[in-house]
Design a protein around this motif. Structure first.
Motif, PDB file in Angstrom:
ATOM      1  N   HIS A 150       0.859  -1.181   0.000  1.00 22.22           N
ATOM      2  CA  HIS A 150       0.000   0.000   0.000  1.00 22.22           C
ATOM      3  C   HIS A 150       0.894   1.229   0.000  1.00 22.22           C
ATOM      4  CE1 HIS A 150      -3.015   2.931   1.415  1.00 22.22           C
ATOM      5  NE2 HIS A 150      -3.856   2.125   0.807  1.00 22.22           N
ATOM      6  N   GLY A 151       0.962   1.901  -1.132  1.00 15.56           N
ATOM      7  CA  GLY A 151       1.811   3.082  -1.259  1.00 15.56           C
ATOM      8  C   GLY A 151       0.998   4.329  -1.522  1.00 15.56           C
ATOM      9  N   PRO A 152       1.675   5.442  -1.796  1.00 14.71           N
ATOM     10  CA  PRO A 152       0.986   6.715  -2.021  1.00 14.71           C
ATOM     11  C   PRO A 152       0.036   6.666  -3.214  1.00 14.71           C
ATOM     12  CG  PRO A 152       3.383   7.017  -1.904  1.00 14.71           C
ATOM     13  CD  PRO A 152       3.117   5.554  -1.865  1.00 14.71           C
ATOM     14  N   ASP A 153       0.368   5.809  -4.185  1.00 12.96           N
ATOM     15  CA  ASP A 153      -0.459   5.735  -5.396  1.00 12.96           C
ATOM     16  C   ASP A 153      -1.477   4.589  -5.336  1.00 12.96           C
ATOM     17  OD1 ASP A 153       0.988   7.865  -6.520  1.00 12.96           O
ATOM     18  OD2 ASP A 153       2.557   6.491  -7.208  1.00 12.96           O
ATOM     19  N   GLY A 154      -1.663   4.028  -4.175  1.00 10.49           N
ATOM     20  CA  GLY A 154      -2.608   2.932  -4.032  1.00 10.49           C
ATOM     21  C   GLY A 154      -1.918   1.596  -3.817  1.00 10.49           C
ATOM     22  N   ILE A 155      -2.653   0.526  -4.027  1.00 11.82           N
ATOM     23  CA  ILE A 155      -2.117  -0.818  -3.807  1.00 11.82           C
ATOM     24  C   ILE A 155      -1.500  -1.343  -5.094  1.00 11.82           C
ATOM     25  CG2 ILE A 155      -2.714  -3.202  -3.205  1.00 11.82           C
ATOM     26  CD1 ILE A 155      -4.998  -2.036  -1.503  1.00 11.82           C
ATOM     27  N   ARG A 156      -0.302  -1.849  -4.983  1.00 12.80           N
ATOM     28  CA  ARG A 156       0.359  -2.444  -6.153  1.00 12.80           C
ATOM     29  C   ARG A 156       0.913  -3.808  -5.779  1.00 12.80           C
ATOM     30  NH1 ARG A 156       5.963  -2.160  -6.391  1.00 12.80           N
ATOM     31  NH2 ARG A 156       6.975  -0.925  -4.765  1.00 12.80           N
ATOM     32  N   VAL A 157       1.133  -4.622  -6.799  1.00 12.02           N
ATOM     33  CA  VAL A 157       1.650  -5.965  -6.575  1.00 12.02           C
ATOM     34  C   VAL A 157       3.157  -5.957  -6.712  1.00 12.02           C
ATOM     35  CG1 VAL A 157       1.312  -6.641  -8.991  1.00 12.02           C
ATOM     36  CG2 VAL A 157       1.483  -8.394  -7.239  1.00 12.02           C
ATOM     37  N   ALA A 158       3.825  -6.527  -5.722  1.00 13.35           N
ATOM     38  CA  ALA A 158       5.272  -6.714  -5.803  1.00 13.35           C
ATOM     39  C   ALA A 158       5.581  -8.158  -6.184  1.00 13.35           C
ATOM     40  CB  ALA A 158       5.932  -6.359  -4.472  1.00 13.35           C
ATOM     41  N   LEU A 159       4.670  -9.061  -5.823  1.00  8.24           N
ATOM     42  CA  LEU A 159       4.845 -10.482  -6.139  1.00  8.24           C
ATOM     43  C   LEU A 159       3.472 -11.144  -6.163  1.00  8.24           C
ATOM     44  CD1 LEU A 159       6.818 -12.947  -6.478  1.00  8.24           C
ATOM     45  CD2 LEU A 159       6.620 -13.247  -3.998  1.00  8.24           C
ATOM     46  N   GLU A 160       3.141 -11.822  -7.266  1.00 14.16           N
ATOM     47  CA  GLU A 160       1.858 -12.510  -7.350  1.00 14.16           C
ATOM     48  C   GLU A 160       1.884 -13.770  -6.491  1.00 14.16           C
ATOM     49  OE1 GLU A 160       0.394 -13.307 -11.200  1.00 14.16           O
ATOM     50  OE2 GLU A 160       0.312 -11.200 -11.795  1.00 14.16           O
ATOM     51  N   PRO A 161       0.766 -14.095  -5.879  1.00 17.20           N
ATOM     52  CA  PRO A 161       0.727 -15.313  -5.054  1.00 17.20           C
ATOM     53  C   PRO A 161       0.815 -16.557  -5.925  1.00 17.20           C
ATOM     54  CG  PRO A 161      -1.461 -14.356  -5.230  1.00 17.20           C
ATOM     55  CD  PRO A 161      -0.520 -13.377  -5.860  1.00 17.20           C
ATOM     56  N   GLU A 162       1.464 -17.560  -5.377  1.00 16.95           N
ATOM     57  CA  GLU A 162       1.584 -18.836  -6.079  1.00 16.95           C
ATOM     58  C   GLU A 162       0.230 -19.527  -6.138  1.00 16.95           C
ATOM     59  OE1 GLU A 162       3.631 -22.591  -4.370  1.00 16.95           O
ATOM     60  OE2 GLU A 162       5.224 -21.439  -5.344  1.00 16.95           O
ATOM     61  N   ALA A 163      -0.010 -20.245  -7.221  1.00 15.35           N
ATOM     62  CA  ALA A 163      -1.276 -20.977  -7.358  1.00 15.35           C
ATOM     63  C   ALA A 163      -1.403 -22.015  -6.254  1.00 15.35           C
ATOM     64  CB  ALA A 163      -1.349 -21.643  -8.728  1.00 15.35           C
ATOM     65  N   TYR A 164      -2.637 -22.249  -5.850  1.00 13.89           N
ATOM     66  CA  TYR A 164      -2.920 -23.249  -4.816  1.00 13.89           C
ATOM     67  C   TYR A 164      -3.180 -24.586  -5.500  1.00 13.89           C
ATOM     68  CZ  TYR A 164      -5.554 -25.706  -1.153  1.00 13.89           C
ATOM     69  OH  TYR A 164      -6.002 -26.635  -0.236  1.00 13.89           O
ATOM     70  N   ARG A 165      -2.318 -25.563  -5.225  1.00 11.75           N
ATOM     71  CA  ARG A 165      -2.461 -26.888  -5.826  1.00 11.75           C
ATOM     72  C   ARG A 165      -2.369 -27.950  -4.725  1.00 11.75           C
ATOM     73  NH1 ARG A 165       1.121 -24.351  -9.555  1.00 11.75           N
ATOM     74  NH2 ARG A 165       0.105 -23.936 -11.567  1.00 11.75           N
ATOM     75  N   PRO A 166      -3.505 -28.246  -4.101  1.00 12.13           N
ATOM     76  CA  PRO A 166      -3.480 -29.244  -3.024  1.00 12.13           C
ATOM     77  C   PRO A 166      -3.116 -30.618  -3.559  1.00 12.13           C
ATOM     78  CG  PRO A 166      -5.733 -28.709  -3.626  1.00 12.13           C
ATOM     79  CD  PRO A 166      -4.851 -27.752  -4.375  1.00 12.13           C
ATOM     80  N   GLN A 167      -2.326 -31.347  -2.802  1.00 11.47           N
ATOM     81  CA  GLN A 167      -1.937 -32.697  -3.201  1.00 11.47           C
ATOM     82  C   GLN A 167      -3.111 -33.657  -3.091  1.00 11.47           C
ATOM     83  OE1 GLN A 167       1.202 -33.445  -4.472  1.00 11.47           O
ATOM     84  NE2 GLN A 167       1.307 -31.202  -4.433  1.00 11.47           N
ATOM     85  N   ARG A 168      -3.991 -33.397  -2.148  1.00  8.31           N
ATOM     86  CA  ARG A 168      -5.172 -34.247  -1.971  1.00  8.31           C
ATOM     87  C   ARG A 168      -6.220 -33.471  -1.197  1.00  8.31           C
ATOM     88  NH1 ARG A 168      -5.103 -37.023   3.119  1.00  8.31           N
ATOM     89  NH2 ARG A 168      -3.344 -36.361   4.396  1.00  8.31           N
ATOM     90  N   HIS A 169      -7.459 -33.959  -1.267  1.00  8.92           N
ATOM     91  CA  HIS A 169      -8.538 -33.339  -0.515  1.00  8.92           C
ATOM     92  C   HIS A 169      -8.519 -33.891   0.905  1.00  8.92           C
ATOM     93  CE1 HIS A 169     -10.145 -31.416  -4.033  1.00  8.92           C
ATOM     94  NE2 HIS A 169     -10.152 -32.560  -4.690  1.00  8.92           N
ATOM     95  N   THR A 170      -8.517 -32.993   1.880  1.00  5.35           N
ATOM     96  CA  THR A 170      -8.440 -33.419   3.279  1.00  5.35           C
ATOM     97  C   THR A 170      -9.638 -32.912   4.063  1.00  5.35           C
ATOM     98  OG1 THR A 170      -7.236 -31.449   4.025  1.00  5.35           O
ATOM     99  CG2 THR A 170      -5.914 -33.292   3.162  1.00  5.35           C
TER     100      THR A 170
END
Length: 203
Positions: free
Chosen positions: A168-188
């Motif tokens: 959150h900077g002076p010009d609003g919210i910006r992305v520095a790093l995109e979140p990694e995709a969620y890939r569950p190994q199995r349903h729990t």
């Protein structure tokens, strides 16, 4: 207690950083897993309506969810063939449908959590709290300002854990790093329980 996310903040987060999140996602702020987070989620309308029509009971027990995971959805199964007959018979109302000695699983996850965003003033606190959501969904930390030492160290550490970084900077919210995709190994059962907790707070 659930609260609808501030519309301006929600739009800023969505526009600045998260085009990969479904346009159908809604935002809610919840205190969950010991921290306050903005959860972006999609309600399964059909399952929600089914539960309402059936007067379904809450699914908030790991044993019950483990039992349901052992049953195929929508298939009639002879209860006598199941190793956990007692648990099946004790499932909450609306989770399964009975026809004599045949049981059919009806319950599925009532919503999907696409992303959890944790706001923090300090990097390590934010990453630790966002990391709590690792077994359940994609996650990101929203920093109130750019760290004095710069973003490089934060981005490197966050990337190691697959956590996105928003600033959150002076010009609003910006992305520095995109979140990694969620890939569950199995349903729990634990992941399903998390979804049920969120659903129970919303509906």
């Amino acid at each position: 207690m659930a609260s609808v996310a501030n519309p301006a903040a929600w739009c800023s987060v969505r526009k600045a950083a998260l085009p990969q999140v479904s346009p159908e996602s809604e935002g809610v702020v919840l205190s969950v897993l010991g921290t306050r987070a903005l959860l972006l989620y999609r309600l399964d309308g059909a399952e929600h309506r089914r539960r309402q029509a059936a007067g379904a009971g809450r699914l908030d027990s790991i044993p019950a969810l483990e039992c349901l995971l052992g049953l195929p959805v929508g298939c009639r199964v002879p209860v006598g063939s199941l190793p956990e007959q007692a648990q099946v018979r004790c499932l909450p109302r609306g989770a399964v449908e009975w026809d004599a000695d045949l049981v059919t699983r009806r319950a599925v996850r009532p919503l999907a959590v696409d992303l959890a965003v944790v706001r923090a003033a300090e990097r390590r606190t934010g990453l630790e709290r966002a990391g709590r959501f690792a077994p359940f969904c994609r996650r990101a930390v929203l920093l109130d300002e750019v760290p004095r030492a710069g973003l490089d160290e934060t981005v490197v550490e966050a990337a190691f854990y697959g956590i996105g970084v928003l600033v959150h900077g002076p010009d609003g919210i910006r992305v520095a790093l995109e979140p990694e995709a969620y890939r569950p190994q199995r349903h729990t059962a634990a992941a399903w329980e998390f979804v049920e907790e969120v659903y129970g707070r919303l509906c």
